[in-house]
Design a protein around this motif. Structure first.
Motif, PDB file in Angstrom:
ATOM      1  N   THR A  92     -36.839   7.099 108.399  1.00 47.02           N
ATOM      2  CA  THR A  92     -35.871   7.778 107.596  1.00 47.02           C
ATOM      3  C   THR A  92     -34.630   6.877 107.529  1.00 47.02           C
ATOM      4  OG1 THR A  92     -34.793   8.915 109.724  1.00 47.02           O
ATOM      5  CG2 THR A  92     -36.605   9.922 108.660  1.00 47.02           C
ATOM      6  N   GLU A  93     -33.519   7.587 107.005  1.00 43.78           N
ATOM      7  CA  GLU A  93     -32.185   6.685 107.020  1.00 43.78           C
ATOM      8  C   GLU A  93     -31.684   6.344 108.697  1.00 43.78           C
ATOM      9  OE1 GLU A  93     -28.656   8.404 105.835  1.00 43.78           O
ATOM     10  OE2 GLU A  93     -29.422  10.364 105.924  1.00 43.78           O
ATOM     11  N   TYR A  94     -31.934   7.294 109.581  1.00 44.78           N
ATOM     12  CA  TYR A  94     -31.848   6.929 110.882  1.00 44.78           C
ATOM     13  C   TYR A  94     -32.567   6.295 111.706  1.00 44.78           C
ATOM     14  CZ  TYR A  94     -28.818  11.030 109.619  1.00 44.78           C
ATOM     15  OH  TYR A  94     -27.843  11.728 109.071  1.00 44.78           O
ATOM     16  N   ALA A  95     -33.892   6.148 111.310  1.00 44.13           N
ATOM     17  CA  ALA A  95     -34.891   5.518 112.142  1.00 44.13           C
ATOM     18  C   ALA A  95     -36.195   4.952 111.229  1.00 44.13           C
ATOM     19  CB  ALA A  95     -35.422   6.453 113.337  1.00 44.13           C
ATOM     20  N   LYS A  96     -36.078   3.616 110.989  1.00 44.50           N
ATOM     21  CA  LYS A  96     -37.153   3.169 110.204  1.00 44.50           C
ATOM     22  C   LYS A  96     -37.333   1.448 110.632  1.00 44.50           C
ATOM     23  CE  LYS A  96     -38.408   2.167 105.239  1.00 44.50           C
ATOM     24  NZ  LYS A  96     -39.364   2.950 105.417  1.00 44.50           N
ATOM     25  N   PRO A 135     -29.010  -4.956 117.650  1.00 43.41           N
ATOM     26  CA  PRO A 135     -28.823  -3.520 118.159  1.00 43.41           C
ATOM     27  C   PRO A 135     -27.522  -3.032 117.607  1.00 43.41           C
ATOM     28  CG  PRO A 135     -28.342  -5.093 120.108  1.00 43.41           C
ATOM     29  CD  PRO A 135     -28.825  -5.955 118.889  1.00 43.41           C
ATOM     30  N   ILE A 136     -26.590  -3.765 116.967  1.00 45.84           N
ATOM     31  CA  ILE A 136     -25.324  -3.163 116.766  1.00 45.84           C
ATOM     32  C   ILE A 136     -25.545  -2.043 115.765  1.00 45.84           C
ATOM     33  CG2 ILE A 136     -23.346  -3.993 115.888  1.00 45.84           C
ATOM     34  CD1 ILE A 136     -23.752  -5.270 118.409  1.00 45.84           C
ATOM     35  N   GLY A 137     -24.633  -1.142 116.157  1.00 39.59           N
ATOM     36  CA  GLY A 137     -24.671   0.318 115.043  1.00 39.59           C
ATOM     37  C   GLY A 137     -25.156   1.281 115.749  1.00 39.59           C
ATOM     38  N   PHE A 138     -25.443   2.517 115.166  1.00 38.62           N
ATOM     39  CA  PHE A 138     -25.659   3.585 115.606  1.00 38.62           C
ATOM     40  C   PHE A 138     -27.248   3.918 115.176  1.00 38.62           C
ATOM     41  CE2 PHE A 138     -23.960   7.459 117.459  1.00 38.62           C
ATOM     42  CZ  PHE A 138     -24.869   8.523 117.227  1.00 38.62           C
ATOM     43  N   GLY A 139     -28.150   4.446 116.133  1.00 36.82           N
ATOM     44  CA  GLY A 139     -29.388   4.361 115.639  1.00 36.82           C
ATOM     45  C   GLY A 139     -29.948   5.392 116.810  1.00 36.82           C
ATOM     46  N   VAL A 140     -31.472   5.556 116.457  1.00 32.39           N
ATOM     47  CA  VAL A 140     -32.364   6.395 117.380  1.00 32.39           C
ATOM     48  C   VAL A 140     -33.240   5.362 118.342  1.00 32.39           C
ATOM     49  CG1 VAL A 140     -34.002   8.173 117.614  1.00 32.39           C
ATOM     50  CG2 VAL A 140     -32.269   8.240 115.689  1.00 32.39           C
ATOM     51  N   SER A 141     -32.908   5.599 119.420  1.00 32.48           N
ATOM     52  CA  SER A 141     -33.876   4.826 120.387  1.00 32.48           C
ATOM     53  C   SER A 141     -35.405   4.999 120.304  1.00 32.48           C
ATOM     54  CB  SER A 141     -33.298   5.083 122.036  1.00 32.48           C
ATOM     55  OG  SER A 141     -34.178   4.220 122.788  1.00 32.48           O
ATOM     56  N   PRO A 142     -36.311   3.944 120.265  1.00 25.22           N
ATOM     57  CA  PRO A 142     -37.761   4.301 120.768  1.00 25.22           C
ATOM     58  C   PRO A 142     -37.904   4.731 122.234  1.00 25.22           C
ATOM     59  CG  PRO A 142     -37.479   2.163 119.565  1.00 25.22           C
ATOM     60  CD  PRO A 142     -35.926   2.797 119.672  1.00 25.22           C
ATOM     61  N   HIS A 143     -38.753   5.551 122.441  1.00 20.72           N
ATOM     62  CA  HIS A 143     -39.070   5.869 123.756  1.00 20.72           C
ATOM     63  C   HIS A 143     -40.265   5.708 124.429  1.00 20.72           C
ATOM     64  CE1 HIS A 143     -40.588   9.590 122.046  1.00 20.72           C
ATOM     65  NE2 HIS A 143     -39.505   9.607 121.321  1.00 20.72           N
ATOM     66  N   SER A 144     -40.453   5.384 125.547  1.00 19.59           N
ATOM     67  CA  SER A 144     -41.732   5.159 126.193  1.00 19.59           C
ATOM     68  C   SER A 144     -42.409   6.344 126.383  1.00 19.59           C
ATOM     69  CB  SER A 144     -41.957   4.248 127.295  1.00 19.59           C
ATOM     70  OG  SER A 144     -40.862   4.964 128.304  1.00 19.59           O
TER      71      SER A 144
END
Length: 508
Positions: A92-96, A135-144
């Motif tokens: 998505t625009e938030y996580a790609k 990493p600069i900017g606002f995003g959604v973290s992948p998680h384990s």
């Protein structure tokens, strides 16, 4: 005491630890929970670790391209299994995620939550792949984790069908010292007095606390410190136990009005929780795979930093690193189910918690022994905010994060401050930080990598302890500085480099 000797082939000894406070200072003690299990309980699931310029800086200062960004990405592609099938059209625009920087068939499951919670959806510079090297900017973290199940090193590599026949894990077998013959380790000794001999390499992976502790007990470290405790000096390696660092962090909590987030209504409803648990146990779906599954993070720079007097006081290589475009000054993360001391979950159904973490801290702490007794925990001095530049940057970063709470969207729901500075002024924020700063469970750098003639370092680029031919360290203690983000992937990278080095050495 009679010491029984045993041959150790393909086995791993696992220590046990517990952290407590003594006289206002942190120490580590031991309890009955095996470290193999406890270590997983002490980490979060956030997996953000790839600032390109930091890894390239790492490779430059140690003089080994194995630690460059291009090299470590190849390791990541092999062990990562990033699941994007739950994202619409792969993103998505938030996580790609950018496939150039990820693996999709490795052992370690990573995922991005399929539903973005309301806190994510506000106007900010977006970064759809915080693990792209920038990493600069606002995003959604992948998680384990994947579909509600946590991924650990054990779940990734120690499933019954993956365990090699020559591997045995011994728990509750605390190692008290190493044994040597000149520049080679011949074996290890555990608390009972039993010894295990070594034919090839001994690999220490006790983490930034226990690895230097064991070496100091074995006579490897700063000679003057060990002599004071009547420990026979095996090798004077001044860098052992020095340079300890973490990501100094401050947590803030706010009570929010109704309508801010539906996850609070869910977590405060026992019937809904019970139904969600049953649904997840039945088919692995439902609310438990969504709530707290899309942790938004922001990594940012502060213009004032490079213009400050504290920046001018830094060494030129550090200044150069901090000015690189992919190197953040701070992390701002939210949506975690985190509460400040004294606040109960029942008091926080409408709460919103975020943390601000300093990146590239310049302060350094230490690990020292209190005595030669292996049962005595070491003295840990984390050194948080003992550097003026660190204090300035984290204060400015916290002020920037508090501005987020002053936006019209957040003000609409902000009811009262539960755990926060008295105001967003520089002095009030600085006072709050000095009283409440903590680590982000990322202890590192207590066995820093570097050239053997650098008294601040403890291991070489091949992870061998200075002065020894078969003693390696494969944990986060070896980082020459702590990379930005959440270093669980860095730990896997270190392990991968160690394995590659031994394969080449022994032609395995």
């Amino acid at each position: 005491m009679v010491v029984r000797s045993a041959k150790l082939v393909g086995k791993v000894l696992v220590a046990r630890v517990r952290r407590t406070s003594r006289c206002g200072r942190w120490v580590y003690e031991y309890n009955e929970r095996p470290l193999l299990r406890l270590r997983h309980l002490l980490t979060t699931i956030i997996a953000v670790d790839q600032a390109k310029d930091e890894f390239d800086h790492w490779a430059t200062i140690v003089g080994d391209s194995r630690w460059s960004f291009d090299a470590v990405i190849e390791h990541i592609k092999k062990f990562e299994n990033l699941h994007v099938e739950d994202l619409p059209n792969g993103g998505t625009e938030y996580a790609k995620p950018d496939p150039r920087y990820h693996g999709y068939d490795g052992e370690i499951d990573l995922a991005i939550g399929p539903v973005l919670e309301s806190e994510v959806k506000h106007k900010a510079p977006l970064n759809p792949d915080v693990n792209s090297g920038n990493p600069i900017g606002f995003g959604v973290s992948p998680h384990s984790s994947w579909r509600g199940m946590r991924t650990t090193s054990a779940s990734a590599f120690l499933q019954p069908d993956r365990v090699p026949p020559n591997l045995t894990v011994l728990v509750d077998s605390r190692i008290t010292r190493l044994h040597f013959d000149g520049d080679r380790v011949t074996g290890v000794e555990i608390e009972s007095g039993e010894r295990f001999s070594c034919s090839k390499d001994v690999i220490l992976a006790g983490g930034a606390i226990d690895t230097p502790r064991l070496l100091l007990l074995s006579g490897i470290g700063p000679a003057k410190d060990m002599e004071k405790l009547n420990i026979t000096v095996t090798k004077d390696v001044p860098g052992v136990g020095g340079s300890l660092t973490d990501h100094p962090t401050a947590f803030m909590t706010f009570e929010m009005r109704e309508g801010f987030s539906d996850r609070h209504a869910f977590s405060g409803n026992p019937e809904a929780m019970e139904a969600a648990v049953k649904q997840f146990a039945t088919d692995g779906t439902g609310p438990l795979t969504v709530h707290y599954g899309t942790c938004p993070v922001a990594f940012g720079k502060i213009d004032e930093v490079s213009e400050s007097s504290t920046f001018a006081s830094l060494a030129e290589p550090v200044q150069k690193l901090l000015l690189q475009p992919t190197v953040p000054h701070y992390e701002f993360a939210m949506c975690g189910p985190l509460l400040p001391p004294g606040l109960l979950a029942s008091d926080a159904e409408g709460s919103f918690t975020f943390f601000v973490a300093l990146q590239n801290s310049q302060a350094r702490g230490s690990i020292k022994l209190l005595s030669s007794d292996p049962k005595e925990p070491p003295l840990i001095d984390p050194g948080y905010l003992t550097n003026e530049h660190d204090t300035f940057v984290l204060t400015k970063a916290t002020q920037a994060a508090l501005k987020f709470m002053e936006t019209p969207t957040m003000q609409k729901y902000r009811k009262r401050d539960v755990w926060a500075p008295a105001s967003s002024s520089y002095d009030d924020v600085k006072t709050f930080l000095k009283a409440n700063v903590a680590g982000l469970w990322h202890p590192s750098c207590s066995m820093p990598m570097g050239h053997q003639d650098d008294a601040r370092s403890a291991v070489g680029t091949d992870l061998l302890v200075h002065g020894f031919k078969n003693l390696r360290v494969a944990d986060l203690s070896v980082t020459p500085f702590l990379p930005s983000g959440h270093p669980q992937i860095v730990a896997y990278i270190i392990g991968a480099v160690a394995v590659t080095a031994m394969i080449e050495k022994y032609h395995l």
